[in-house]
Design a protein around this motif. Structure first.
Motif, PDB file in Angstrom:
ATOM      1  N   THR A  16       1.003  -1.403  -0.037  1.00 30.65           N
ATOM      2  CA  THR A  16       0.187   0.152  -0.382  1.00 30.65           C
ATOM      3  C   THR A  16       0.576   1.224   0.063  1.00 30.65           C
ATOM      4  OG1 THR A  16       0.121  -0.335   2.528  1.00 30.65           O
ATOM      5  CG2 THR A  16      -1.881  -0.969   1.022  1.00 30.65           C
ATOM      6  N   GLY A  17       2.003   1.341  -0.114  1.00 29.47           N
ATOM      7  CA  GLY A  17       2.885   2.031  -0.049  1.00 29.47           C
ATOM      8  C   GLY A  17       3.531   3.045   0.991  1.00 29.47           C
ATOM      9  N   LYS A  18       3.404   2.139   2.173  1.00 32.10           N
ATOM     10  CA  LYS A  18       4.476   2.513   3.383  1.00 32.10           C
ATOM     11  C   LYS A  18       5.680   2.920   2.994  1.00 32.10           C
ATOM     12  CE  LYS A  18       3.272  -1.425   5.905  1.00 32.10           C
ATOM     13  NZ  LYS A  18       2.132  -2.081   4.452  1.00 32.10           N
ATOM     14  N   GLU A  19       6.816   2.546   2.658  1.00 31.20           N
ATOM     15  CA  GLU A  19       7.825   2.808   2.556  1.00 31.20           C
ATOM     16  C   GLU A  19       8.394   4.087   1.302  1.00 31.20           C
ATOM     17  OE1 GLU A  19      12.732   1.862   0.637  1.00 31.20           O
ATOM     18  OE2 GLU A  19      11.050   0.288   0.262  1.00 31.20           O
ATOM     19  N   LEU A  20       6.879   4.403   0.914  1.00 32.25           N
ATOM     20  CA  LEU A  20       6.929   5.775   0.275  1.00 32.25           C
ATOM     21  C   LEU A  20       6.446   6.541   0.393  1.00 32.25           C
ATOM     22  CD1 LEU A  20       4.690   4.675  -3.262  1.00 32.25           C
ATOM     23  CD2 LEU A  20       7.868   5.510  -3.156  1.00 32.25           C
ATOM     24  N   LEU A  21       5.326   6.375   2.348  1.00 32.15           N
ATOM     25  CA  LEU A  21       4.997   7.223   3.110  1.00 32.15           C
ATOM     26  C   LEU A  21       6.032   7.571   4.007  1.00 32.15           C
ATOM     27  CD1 LEU A  21       3.369   9.076   4.583  1.00 32.15           C
ATOM     28  CD2 LEU A  21       2.326   7.184   5.753  1.00 32.15           C
ATOM     29  N   ALA A  22       7.313   6.557   4.168  1.00 23.75           N
ATOM     30  CA  ALA A  22       8.161   6.444   4.806  1.00 23.75           C
ATOM     31  C   ALA A  22       9.499   7.753   4.719  1.00 23.75           C
ATOM     32  CB  ALA A  22       8.898   5.286   5.836  1.00 23.75           C
ATOM     33  N   GLN A  23       9.909   7.282   3.297  1.00 25.18           N
ATOM     34  CA  GLN A  23      11.070   8.175   2.440  1.00 25.18           C
ATOM     35  C   GLN A  23      10.351  10.060   2.581  1.00 25.18           C
ATOM     36  OE1 GLN A  23      14.177   6.808   0.501  1.00 25.18           O
ATOM     37  NE2 GLN A  23      13.497   8.751   1.023  1.00 25.18           N
ATOM     38  N   ALA A  24       9.035   9.371   2.263  1.00 26.91           N
ATOM     39  CA  ALA A  24       8.625  11.384   1.867  1.00 26.91           C
ATOM     40  C   ALA A  24       8.643  11.489   3.602  1.00 26.91           C
ATOM     41  CB  ALA A  24       7.168  11.438   1.588  1.00 26.91           C
ATOM     42  N   ILE A  25       8.380  11.527   4.270  1.00 32.18           N
ATOM     43  CA  ILE A  25       8.605  12.198   5.954  1.00 32.18           C
ATOM     44  C   ILE A  25      10.182  11.715   6.056  1.00 32.18           C
ATOM     45  CG2 ILE A  25       8.145  11.500   8.271  1.00 32.18           C
ATOM     46  CD1 ILE A  25       6.031   9.309   7.433  1.00 32.18           C
ATOM     47  N   HIS A  26      10.893  11.414   5.582  1.00 32.68           N
ATOM     48  CA  HIS A  26      12.342  12.023   5.793  1.00 32.68           C
ATOM     49  C   HIS A  26      12.928  12.873   5.354  1.00 32.68           C
ATOM     50  CE1 HIS A  26      16.538  11.199   5.754  1.00 32.68           C
ATOM     51  NE2 HIS A  26      16.657  11.461   4.798  1.00 32.68           N
ATOM     52  N   ASN A  27      12.476  12.944   4.067  1.00 30.92           N
ATOM     53  CA  ASN A  27      12.968  14.088   2.971  1.00 30.92           C
ATOM     54  C   ASN A  27      12.509  15.650   2.960  1.00 30.92           C
ATOM     55  OD1 ASN A  27      13.771  12.136   1.833  1.00 30.92           O
ATOM     56  ND2 ASN A  27      12.212  12.088  -0.191  1.00 30.92           N
ATOM     57  N   GLU A  28      11.702  15.453   3.896  1.00 30.80           N
ATOM     58  CA  GLU A  28      10.782  16.534   4.654  1.00 30.80           C
ATOM     59  C   GLU A  28      10.937  17.019   6.264  1.00 30.80           C
ATOM     60  OE1 GLU A  28       6.776  17.787   4.195  1.00 30.80           O
ATOM     61  OE2 GLU A  28       6.404  16.533   2.110  1.00 30.80           O
ATOM     62  N   SER A  29      12.029  16.543   6.375  1.00 31.64           N
ATOM     63  CA  SER A  29      12.170  15.400   8.507  1.00 31.64           C
ATOM     64  C   SER A  29      13.391  17.365   7.775  1.00 31.64           C
ATOM     65  CB  SER A  29      12.507  14.729   8.940  1.00 31.64           C
ATOM     66  OG  SER A  29      12.968  14.534   8.432  1.00 31.64           O
ATOM     67  N   PRO A  30      14.124  17.427   9.092  1.00 37.89           N
ATOM     68  CA  PRO A  30      15.715  18.268   9.799  1.00 37.89           C
ATOM     69  C   PRO A  30      16.159  17.152   8.944  1.00 37.89           C
ATOM     70  CG  PRO A  30      13.499  18.186  11.581  1.00 37.89           C
ATOM     71  CD  PRO A  30      12.804  17.757  10.790  1.00 37.89           C
ATOM     72  N   ARG A  31      15.962  15.991   9.263  1.00 34.21           N
ATOM     73  CA  ARG A  31      17.109  15.004   9.009  1.00 34.21           C
ATOM     74  C   ARG A  31      17.450  15.280   7.514  1.00 34.21           C
ATOM     75  NH1 ARG A  31      18.792  12.017  13.377  1.00 34.21           N
ATOM     76  NH2 ARG A  31      17.856  12.462  15.278  1.00 34.21           N
ATOM     77  N   ARG A  32      16.414  15.572   6.764  1.00 34.88           N
ATOM     78  CA  ARG A  32      16.927  14.708   5.255  1.00 34.88           C
ATOM     79  C   ARG A  32      17.932  14.676   4.409  1.00 34.88           C
ATOM     80  NH1 ARG A  32      15.206  20.534   5.816  1.00 34.88           N
ATOM     81  NH2 ARG A  32      12.904  20.057   5.606  1.00 34.88           N
ATOM     82  N   SER A  33      19.246  15.649   5.379  1.00 31.37           N
ATOM     83  CA  SER A  33      20.013  15.557   4.461  1.00 31.37           C
ATOM     84  C   SER A  33      21.362  14.674   5.128  1.00 31.37           C
ATOM     85  CB  SER A  33      20.716  17.160   4.794  1.00 31.37           C
ATOM     86  OG  SER A  33      21.115  17.511   6.564  1.00 31.37           O
ATOM     87  N   GLY A  34      20.029  13.586   6.092  1.00 28.02           N
ATOM     88  CA  GLY A  34      21.309  12.962   6.030  1.00 28.02           C
ATOM     89  C   GLY A  34      20.711  11.135   5.477  1.00 28.02           C
ATOM     90  N   PRO A  35      20.795  10.366   6.442  1.00 31.00           N
ATOM     91  CA  PRO A  35      20.913   8.245   5.513  1.00 31.00           C
ATOM     92  C   PRO A  35      19.100   8.398   5.555  1.00 31.00           C
ATOM     93  CG  PRO A  35      21.995   7.957   7.212  1.00 31.00           C
ATOM     94  CD  PRO A  35      21.863   9.939   6.699  1.00 31.00           C
ATOM     95  N   PHE A  36      18.689   7.841   4.748  1.00 31.71           N
ATOM     96  CA  PHE A  36      17.292   6.779   4.845  1.00 31.71           C
ATOM     97  C   PHE A  36      18.028   5.193   4.389  1.00 31.71           C
ATOM     98  CE2 PHE A  36      13.562   4.813   3.175  1.00 31.71           C
ATOM     99  CZ  PHE A  36      12.715   5.004   3.912  1.00 31.71           C
ATOM    100  N   VAL A  37      18.181   4.750   5.502  1.00 37.93           N
ATOM    101  CA  VAL A  37      18.247   3.704   5.613  1.00 37.93           C
ATOM    102  C   VAL A  37      16.976   2.611   5.857  1.00 37.93           C
ATOM    103  CG1 VAL A  37      19.881   1.193   6.661  1.00 37.93           C
ATOM    104  CG2 VAL A  37      20.338   3.857   6.052  1.00 37.93           C
ATOM    105  N   ALA A  38      16.161   1.358   5.029  1.00 37.03           N
ATOM    106  CA  ALA A  38      15.609   1.134   4.543  1.00 37.03           C
ATOM    107  C   ALA A  38      16.252  -0.548   5.084  1.00 37.03           C
ATOM    108  CB  ALA A  38      14.812   1.210   3.662  1.00 37.03           C
ATOM    109  N   VAL A  39      15.030  -1.465   5.755  1.00 35.80           N
ATOM    110  CA  VAL A  39      15.404  -2.743   6.381  1.00 35.80           C
ATOM    111  C   VAL A  39      13.886  -3.059   6.031  1.00 35.80           C
ATOM    112  CG1 VAL A  39      16.108  -4.269   7.710  1.00 35.80           C
ATOM    113  CG2 VAL A  39      17.055  -2.141   8.444  1.00 35.80           C
ATOM    114  N   ASN A  40      13.770  -4.253   5.398  1.00 33.69           N
ATOM    115  CA  ASN A  40      13.025  -5.227   5.163  1.00 33.69           C
ATOM    116  C   ASN A  40      12.696  -6.830   6.330  1.00 33.69           C
ATOM    117  OD1 ASN A  40      10.833  -7.024   5.170  1.00 33.69           O
ATOM    118  ND2 ASN A  40      10.415  -5.654   3.252  1.00 33.69           N
ATOM    119  N   CYS A  41      12.440  -6.549   7.087  1.00 39.32           N
ATOM    120  CA  CYS A  41      12.498  -8.070   8.289  1.00 39.32           C
ATOM    121  C   CYS A  41      12.197  -8.312   7.954  1.00 39.32           C
ATOM    122  CB  CYS A  41      12.051  -6.981  10.139  1.00 39.32           C
ATOM    123  SG  CYS A  41      12.569  -5.760  10.497  1.00 39.32           S
ATOM    124  N   ALA A  42      11.434  -8.731   7.052  1.00 38.73           N
ATOM    125  CA  ALA A  42      10.052 -10.147   5.916  1.00 38.73           C
ATOM    126  C   ALA A  42      11.303 -10.648   5.301  1.00 38.73           C
ATOM    127  CB  ALA A  42       9.021  -9.965   5.544  1.00 38.73           C
TER     128      ALA A  42
END
Length: 683
Positions: free
Chosen positions: A370-396
């Motif tokens: 349903t696009g959960k990672e897209l939402l997480a990435q967009a949240i990061h991109n608009e946060s004060p941490r946007r210049s830092g890394p966005f690291v995704a781990v799929n636990c499954a």
């Protein structure tokens, strides 16, 4: 006399209480059944040197691949009062190495080459119990059945050959007072390395596909490896491949290269030769897209029986895998781009905007795709941490044997040929940015304790290291599971749940969204899907109507794959029509229609009485707008699609049926106005 199990002196890995697990309790019951007594001196018979040499020779291949890995593992645990042990499939110790002072202590209980450590000889112990349970096992302190072994803590992992048969055990044993929680993770990684070496040696002259959803994991322990004969018959797959393919080895043996990867061996090699990139993008049978490298050595490929030179494609130079290219484009994604008109999504975005940058953890729920990672990435991109890394781990998507090393990293010690100086874990990689833990509900229970500690103390301990690394991260998690239900079943920690759910938002499934047309347009634009002459693709009205009535069980993942398939089949006008859609899409439509009809029939049966037989389809009254409005609309849309396809093919029923992926009888039933004589002329 029944044995009394004492509470261990220290907690056992995987639990806080330290009380014996059901596995240990069963092992004690088996030990009693063997007639063993806790206080009796164990059987210390050791094979003579000549007989041991014969056993080692019989296990020559296992020893050849295991001993270099054992040396590496020994370097990881040096000066920790411990040793590394290799046994055969019966629990006979073939080889051992370790700290000299501890080896001397182990000699006193015959923990040495030539000794038998099966449960019937030594009672509950990690080696024997791992063999009996065929699973990794830790036996700590006085969890050992025999009192003589209470000074030990042992972590054992079974070793399987490339055909799935148990051939031995790798064990790390030490003083119970110096037990470290990382020991089992190191043992599991070592066993996977041994198994991969055995796999490569056994199938060196076959067609091998090494694959993973992320190209950087090719050439590491994370990659799945599947072996096939020259004509595409399945031979075997390593544990990571079994995990990614979603089937155990026994089930995979019924498959072929075509059924798993959608192409014959000759087609695969032709595609490899035609590609400018050494990494191919392949579709798995379950719809997942992976990056793959191919090996074929002296394998007879295709019906022509031609032979090839050895070729191993492992370079990651050149154009990135399509999946990686898409990930790169996500770095510019913003929340407003996700707000395409659906009221539920708009409400979700409004909520998350209020907590961005406030150190409040987010938990995104919703069905898979349903696009959960897209939402997480967009949240990061608009946060004060946007210049830092966005690291995704799929636990499954990571095998349980490797997820701990993936998250926390490991110290120098060469657990993969590509990373001889250890690896930085994903948590440390996310320092200064955002860590996205997708499918957090699939994280193994023992690791949830370690993750909670990281979230509370903001420090990480890499595997095999005593140092702590401070981390500054924002946490976003996602799951399609009901975590509250998992808590009730003791499958998810309640304290971790309340540490993660600062704000919970739910993304709606695709079938509930009101902005499907806008979403499809954006997907076509973002994927840069074009027709034969490069123009942007469009969707025919009758196809869009079908899209709006599909249940979309795979959500955006299913829709994206469908659009890519249609783009490959589209004509020069660039319009996606019914004949460009795959057959399984129409299967989903028919299933949705049948479910709607069966739901109406069930309701009718309930109204008529519990024992009433549901009416047949021929006697059912026309569906009313109040009870079956969606089913009626779907029938109308299907009729429109059939009419449009018939018109496209000049009234040829056979051609239209093939394009729609249905039988001619279905068309006749759906379009009863077609006269029999006219049908014959059209066919």
């Amino acid at each position: 006399m029944r044995n009394v199990v004492h509470r261990p002196a220290q907690p056992v890995a995987g639990g806080e209480s330290g009380w014996p697990t059901p596995c240990i309790q069963k092992a004690h019951e088996r030990s009693e059944g063997f007639g063993l007594v806790t206080s009796v001196r164990p059987d210390y018979d050791v094979l003579p040197a000549s007989e041991l040499a014969l056993k080692v020779e019989q296990n020559r291949i296992l020893c050849a691949h295991a001993m270099p890995v054992m040396e590496t593992l020994r370097e990881q645990i040096v000066n920790t009062e411990s040793m590394v042990v290799l046994t055969d499939s019966q629990g006979l110790i073939l080889h051992s190495i370790g700290d000299d002072d501890f080896l001397a202590r182990a000699e006193k209980v015959a923990l040495r080459p030539g000794a038998q450590w099966s449960e019937d000889r030594q009672g509950t112990n990690a080696i024997g119990t791992a063999l009996a349970e065929r699973s990794p096992t830790v036996v700590h302190g006085d969890q050992h059945f025999l009192a003589a072994n209470h000074f030990l803590t042992c972590s054992s992992v079974p070793i399987l050959d490339p055909y799935g048969d148990l051939i031995g055990v790798l064990d790390v044993t030490g003083d119970y007072r110096s037990y470290h929680q990382h020991t089992m993770a190191l043992a599991k990684m070592s066993v996977q390395m041994i198994e991969n070496h055995l796999f490569a040696s056994t199938f060196r002259d076959t067609l091998q596909i090494a694959f993973h959803s992320r190209p950087e994991f090719l050439g590491t322990l994370m990659e799945g490896i599947a072996a096939f004969t020259g004509d595409g018959r399945f031979l075997s797959a390593n544990r990571s491949a079994q995990f990614q393919l979603g089937m155990p080895l026994a089930a995979l043996r019924a498959h072929t290269l075509s059924s798993l990867f959608g192409m014959t061996s000759a087609e695969l090699v032709d595609r490899l030769r035609a590609s400018r990139d050494s990494i191919l993008s392949l579709n798995l049978h379950n719809g997942a897209v992976v990056c793959a490298s191919i090996t074929f050595r002296r394998a007879l490929l295709g019906s022509g029986g031609w032979q090839t030179e050895a070729r191993r494609e492992t370079s990651t130079q050149g154009q990135p895998c399509p999946g990686q290219a898409a990930r790169n484009s996500l770095r510019m994604l913003r929340l407003e781009q996700l707000d395409t008109g659906d009221p539920q999504v708009t409400a979700v975005i409004a909520k998350v905007r209020k907590v961005i940058g406030k150190d409040i953890p987010l938990l995104i729920t919703g069905e898979t795709g349903t696009g959960k990672e897209l939402l997480a990435q967009a949240i990061h991109n608009e946060s004060p941490r946007r210049s830092g890394p966005f690291v995704a781990v799929n636990c499954a998507s990571i095998p349980e044997t490797l997820i701990e090393s993936e998250l926390f990293g490991y110290e120098e010690g060469a657990f993969t040929g590509a990373r001889r100086k250890g690896a930085v874990g994903k948590i440390v990689q996310a320092h200064g940015g955002t860590l996205f833990l997708d499918e957090i509900g699939d994280m193994p229970y023992p690791l949830q304790v370690r993750l909670l500690r990281v979230l509370q103390e903001r420090v990480v301990n890499p595997l095999g290291s005593t140092k702590t690394i401070p981390v500054d991260i924002a946490i976003v998690c996602a799951t399609h599971r009901d975590l509250r239900e998992m808590i009730a079943q003791n499958r998810f920690r309640e304290d971790l749940y309340y540490r993660l759910n600062g704000l919970i938002v739910k993304l709606p499934p695709l079938r509930e969204r009101k902005d499907l047309a806008v979403v499809i347009g954006k997907m076509l634009e973002r994927e840069a899907l074009t027709g034969g002459d490069g123009q942007c693709l469009t969707v025919a009205p009758e196809v869009m109507a079908l899209f709006e009535h599909c249940m979309w069980p795979g959500n955006f993942r299913q829709l994206g794959n469908l659009l890519r398939t249609a783009a490959a089949m589209v004509d020069e006008d660039g319009e996606i029509r019914c004949d460009h859609l795959p057959d399984d899409f129409f299967d989903d439509l028919r299933k949705g229609e049948l479910q709607a009809q069966s739901g109406g029939a069930a309701a009718t049966a309930t109204a008529n009485g519990a024992g009433a037989e549901p009416p047949s389809s021929s006697t059912l009254p026309p569906p009313s707008s109040s009870s079956s409005q969606q089913g009626t609309r779907l029938q109308d849309v299907a009729a429109q699609a059939i009419a449009a396809t018939l018109a496209q093919y000049g009234g040829n029923v056979s051609a239209a049926a093939r394009a729609l992926g249905v039988s001619r009888a279905t068309l006749y039933r759906k379009m009863p106005h077609l006269a029999p004589a006219k049908r014959d002329e059209q066919d």
